[in-house]
Design an enzyme around this catalytic site. Structure first.
Site, PDB file in Angstrom:
ATOM      1  N   ASP A  51       0.834  -1.209   0.000  1.00 31.21           N
ATOM      2  CA  ASP A  51       0.000   0.000   0.000  1.00 31.21           C
ATOM      3  C   ASP A  51       0.871   1.262   0.000  1.00 31.21           C
ATOM      4  O   ASP A  51       0.355   2.379  -0.026  1.00 31.21           O
ATOM      5  CB  ASP A  51      -1.020  -0.012   1.144  1.00 31.21           C
ATOM      6  CG  ASP A  51      -0.390  -0.123   2.514  1.00 31.21           C
ATOM      7  OD1 ASP A  51       0.854  -0.125   2.622  1.00 31.21           O
ATOM      8  OD2 ASP A  51      -1.148  -0.214   3.507  1.00 31.21           O
ATOM      9  N   LYS A 102      -0.846  -9.416   3.494  1.00 34.72           N
ATOM     10  CA  LYS A 102      -0.109  -8.798   4.609  1.00 34.72           C
ATOM     11  C   LYS A 102      -1.037  -7.851   5.363  1.00 34.72           C
ATOM     12  O   LYS A 102      -1.750  -7.051   4.750  1.00 34.72           O
ATOM     13  CB  LYS A 102       1.130  -8.064   4.077  1.00 34.72           C
ATOM     14  CG  LYS A 102       1.926  -7.348   5.153  1.00 34.72           C
ATOM     15  CD  LYS A 102       3.346  -7.024   4.709  1.00 34.72           C
ATOM     16  CE  LYS A 102       3.513  -5.864   3.799  1.00 34.72           C
ATOM     17  NZ  LYS A 102       3.062  -4.547   4.342  1.00 34.72           N
ATOM     18  N   GLU A 136       9.467  -3.683  10.260  1.00 31.58           N
ATOM     19  CA  GLU A 136       9.894  -2.407   9.667  1.00 31.58           C
ATOM     20  C   GLU A 136      10.456  -1.482  10.748  1.00 31.58           C
ATOM     21  O   GLU A 136       9.811  -1.271  11.799  1.00 31.58           O
ATOM     22  CB  GLU A 136       8.692  -1.740   8.964  1.00 31.58           C
ATOM     23  CG  GLU A 136       9.058  -0.390   8.362  1.00 31.58           C
ATOM     24  CD  GLU A 136       8.039   0.149   7.362  1.00 31.58           C
ATOM     25  OE1 GLU A 136       7.076  -0.567   7.027  1.00 31.58           O
ATOM     26  OE2 GLU A 136       8.217   1.299   6.920  1.00 31.58           O
TER      27      GLU A 136
HETATM   28  O1  KIV Z   1       3.569  -1.111   1.492  1.00 31.47           O
HETATM   29  C1  KIV Z   1       4.766  -1.419   1.437  1.00 31.47           C
HETATM   30  O2  KIV Z   1       5.471  -1.160   0.465  1.00 31.47           O
HETATM   31  C2  KIV Z   1       5.342  -2.099   2.584  1.00 31.47           C
HETATM   32  C3  KIV Z   1       6.839  -2.145   2.629  1.00 31.47           C
HETATM   33  C4  KIV Z   1       7.336  -0.926   3.316  1.00 31.47           C
HETATM   34  C5  KIV Z   1       7.324  -3.362   3.277  1.00 31.47           C
HETATM   35  O3  KIV Z   1       4.661  -2.559   3.430  1.00 31.47           O
END
Ligand code: KIV
Length: 263
Positions: free
Chosen positions: A44, A111, A180
């Site tokens: 996202d 995720k 992160e």
């Molecule tokens: O949305 C995304 O790109 C992420 C990365 C920072 C791992 O969650």
């Protein structure tokens, strides 16, 4: 070779690092998967790097679904992860319905951002055949609650809670934990405590895999880059070579270097 969820488990057991990269469109999916990236994430972060918003909060499930469709067409065998965006997993029904939309388009794992409170949603999804990655540490969907994009887990109590919550999510069936912006020592402790693969971004050199946002890897995002970012295009002739150089740097333990890590 087509990569499956088992590939990452085996790599962790063998101590072999894997490289992950965000992807939002057809051409970058072709380039990254052909360059040896093992996992593509339709993140996202597209809210910022594609749509130009200040955060990922405005991203909708329709947006992620559209980009999964584009990436899926270009993917040449990498494992495909997709983000459930802000407030798309607020209830059981929303979680199942939105995860199903992404999986129908070709995502192979979804995720979600959060800690132990995600255990219920994780169980719900896993029991129905949807693999889950739990995104912990700095969770950008909670930027307003966190008060900014800051390193998480520096306080020993917070660090201990994060380790405990990662174990809860593993027990609930999560297939990956993504960390992160946490101190390297915490990244190491969580990676060593878990059987499932841990993917890091700004989480130090010890995580099983690394992930970068494509636009950071290419030095393409306006503004001052975060400490964990390296511009691989700066020392490469073209995009394909820059992505290959990132993959090589992850696998040979050259990236992240000390200068990309937090204490
Ligand atoms: O949305 C995304 O790109 C992420 C990365 C920072 C791992 O969650």
């Amino acid at each position: 070779m087509k990569i499956s969820i088992n590939t990452f488990r085996k790599m962790k057991l063998n101590g072999e690092k894997f490289a992950c990269l965000t992807s939002y469109g057809y051409c970058e999916a072709v380039a990254a998967s052909e360059a040896g990236v093992e996992l593509l994430l339709v993140g996202d972060s597209l809210g910022m790097v594609v749509q130009g918003h200040e955060s990922s909060l405005p991203v909708t499930i329709e947006d992620v679904t559209y980009h999964v469709r584009c990436v899926q067409r270009g993917n040449r065998g990498a494992f495909l992860m997709a983000d459930l965006p802000f407030m798309s997993y607020y209830s059981e029904n929303a979680t199942l319905e939105n995860a199903a939309r992404l999986m129908r388009e070709g995502a192979q794992v979804v995720k979600l951002e959060g800690g132990a409170w995600l255990a219920e949603s994780t169980r719900l999804l896993v029991e129905r055949g949807v693999p889950v990655c739990a995104h912990m540490g700095l969770t950008p969907q909670s930027v307003n609650h966190l008060g900014g994009y800051r390193v998480q887990g520096r306080d020993p109590d917070q660090a201990k809670t994060m380790i405990d919550e990662a174990l809860v999510l593993q027990d609930a069936g999560a297939s990956f934990i993504l960390l992160e912006c946490v101190p390297s020592k915490l990244g190491q402790a969580i990676t060593e405590s878990l059987q499932v693969p841990v993917i890091g971004i700004g989480a130090g050199p010890h995580t099983d895999g690394q992930i970068m946002v494509l636009h950071d890897l290419l030095g393409f995002y306006p503004g001052r880059p975060a400490k964990f970012v390296k511009n691989f295009l700066a020392e490469s002739a073209d995009i394909q070579t820059a992505i290959k150089s990132y993959v090589h740097a992850v696998k040979s333990h050259e990236f992240p270097a000390l200068e990309h890590c937090y204490e």
